[in-house]
Design an enzyme around this catalytic site. Structure first.
Site, PDB file in Angstrom:
ATOM      1  CE  LYS A 118      72.430  39.803  55.257  1.00 12.21           C
ATOM      2  NZ  LYS A 118      71.177  39.379  54.565  1.00 12.21           N
ATOM      3  CE1 TYR A 166      73.607  34.567  52.735  1.00 12.31           C
ATOM      4  CE2 TYR A 166      74.725  36.226  51.423  1.00 12.31           C
ATOM      5  CZ  TYR A 166      73.978  35.872  52.539  1.00 12.31           C
ATOM      6  OH  TYR A 166      73.615  36.836  53.457  1.00 12.31           O
ATOM      7  CG  PHE A 206      66.803  35.147  46.962  1.00 10.53           C
ATOM      8  CD1 PHE A 206      67.916  34.975  47.774  1.00 10.53           C
ATOM      9  CD2 PHE A 206      65.675  34.370  47.224  1.00 10.53           C
ATOM     10  CE1 PHE A 206      67.916  34.057  48.817  1.00 10.53           C
ATOM     11  CE2 PHE A 206      65.661  33.444  48.263  1.00 10.53           C
ATOM     12  CZ  PHE A 206      66.796  33.288  49.065  1.00 10.53           C
ATOM     13  NE  ARG A 221      67.936  32.753  61.908  1.00 14.99           N
ATOM     14  CZ  ARG A 221      67.996  32.957  60.593  1.00 14.99           C
ATOM     15  NH1 ARG A 221      69.174  33.102  59.980  1.00 14.99           N
ATOM     16  NH2 ARG A 221      66.916  33.045  59.860  1.00 14.99           N
ATOM     17  CG  ASN A 271      67.917  40.962  55.611  1.00 18.70           C
ATOM     18  OD1 ASN A 271      69.133  41.067  55.452  1.00 18.70           O
ATOM     19  ND2 ASN A 271      67.273  39.832  55.461  1.00 18.70           N
ATOM     20  CG  HIS A 317      74.336  35.914  57.656  1.00 20.42           C
ATOM     21  ND1 HIS A 317      73.565  35.092  56.871  1.00 20.42           N
ATOM     22  CD2 HIS A 317      75.206  35.121  58.334  1.00 20.42           C
ATOM     23  CE1 HIS A 317      73.970  33.831  57.068  1.00 20.42           C
ATOM     24  NE2 HIS A 317      74.968  33.821  57.944  1.00 20.42           N
ATOM     25  CD  GLU A 376      76.780  30.945  58.038  1.00 24.94           C
ATOM     26  OE1 GLU A 376      75.855  30.610  57.287  1.00 24.94           O
ATOM     27  OE2 GLU A 376      76.617  31.735  58.993  1.00 24.94           O
TER      28      GLU A 376
HETATM   29  N1  UDP Z   1      66.751  37.124  50.497  1.00 19.95           N
HETATM   30  C1  UDP Z   1      66.270  37.873  49.442  1.00 19.95           C
HETATM   31  N2  UDP Z   1      65.017  37.585  48.948  1.00 19.95           N
HETATM   32  C2  UDP Z   1      64.254  36.585  49.470  1.00 19.95           C
HETATM   33  C3  UDP Z   1      64.753  35.827  50.534  1.00 19.95           C
HETATM   34  C4  UDP Z   1      66.015  36.119  51.021  1.00 19.95           C
HETATM   35  O1  UDP Z   1      66.935  38.776  48.956  1.00 19.95           O
HETATM   36  O2  UDP Z   1      63.129  36.372  48.980  1.00 19.95           O
HETATM   37  C5  UDP Z   1      68.090  37.417  51.028  1.00 19.95           C
HETATM   38  C6  UDP Z   1      68.045  38.135  52.362  1.00 19.95           C
HETATM   39  O3  UDP Z   1      69.095  39.083  52.393  1.00 19.95           O
HETATM   40  C7  UDP Z   1      68.320  37.018  53.347  1.00 19.95           C
HETATM   41  C8  UDP Z   1      69.291  36.142  52.556  1.00 19.95           C
HETATM   42  O4  UDP Z   1      68.808  36.200  51.227  1.00 19.95           O
HETATM   43  O5  UDP Z   1      68.864  37.518  54.551  1.00 19.95           O
HETATM   44  C9  UDP Z   1      69.360  34.699  52.986  1.00 19.95           C
HETATM   45  O6  UDP Z   1      68.060  34.155  52.995  1.00 19.95           O
HETATM   46  P1  UDP Z   1      67.561  33.254  54.199  1.00 19.95           P
HETATM   47  O7  UDP Z   1      66.277  32.629  53.790  1.00 19.95           O
HETATM   48  O8  UDP Z   1      68.670  32.357  54.641  1.00 19.95           O
HETATM   49  O9  UDP Z   1      67.217  34.335  55.325  1.00 19.95           O
HETATM   50  P2  UDP Z   1      67.956  34.670  56.708  1.00 19.95           P
HETATM   51  O10 UDP Z   1      68.539  33.375  57.230  1.00 19.95           O
HETATM   52  O11 UDP Z   1      69.012  35.701  56.405  1.00 19.95           O
HETATM   53  O12 UDP Z   1      66.875  35.219  57.590  1.00 19.95           O
HETATM   54 MG    MG Z   2      69.772  32.002  56.333  1.00 21.60          MG
END
Ligand code: UDP
Ligand code: MG
Length: 136
Positions: A12, A52, A60, A88, A115, A118, A129
């Protein structure tokens, strides 16, 4: 038994900006992933919204799409046995504070939104994707 899978990984904007592409790639390679395809791109806000889409109802969503389109990202197709789950695991929890030691998000993540990486969360989403970024 072999369970060769492909998954989509994105480094990212926060991590690309800090020149972490090579360090993060090294973590994947040393964990047995083969990088099948890779490229640096910048997505538009509209493309980020498409990517997304599953999160469109989340509070968010708008910030997330602004963020993903805010600078260059590095996208990769990673391949390995059980790649989706393995990715993951090496990524770590969404919130870097909760991520286990040694995971990419623990090492490099700045915050729950910044974070660093992805990763696809299922076989179905991995296919979608990969198609999104590598149509050819
Ligand atoms: N995210 C955020 N706030 C939140 C949860 C998620 O900004 O409270 C963002 C974060 O960058 C995350 C992305 O949204 O990686 C997608 O969320 P997801 O729950 O799919 O998490 P991931 O699969 O990336 O762990
Ligand atoms: Mg996710």
């Amino acid at each position: 038994m072999s369970n060769l899978e492909k998954t989509l990984s994105i480094i990212k904007p926060d991590a690309v900006e800090r020149n972490l592409i090579e360090e993060i790639k090294k973590i994947f390679v040393s964990n047995g992933f083969n990088i099948v395809k890779e490229k640096k791109v910048q997505v538009s806000k509209t493309e980020a919204q498409q990517f997304y889409q599953v999160h469109q109802a989340k509070p968010f969503y708008n910030e997330l799409c602004n963020y993903l389109s805010s600078g260059p990202i590095y996208v990769m197709i990673l391949e390995k046995n059980g790649a989706i789950l393995a990715n993951r695991e090496i990524m770590g929890a969404t919130n870097p504070i909760e991520a286990k030691d040694g995971t990419i998000r623990k090492i490099y993540g700045i915050s729950i939104d910044k974070n660093s990486v992805h990763g696809s969360d299922s076989l179905d989403n991995a296919k979608k994707e990969i198609e999104f970024f590598f149509k050819d």
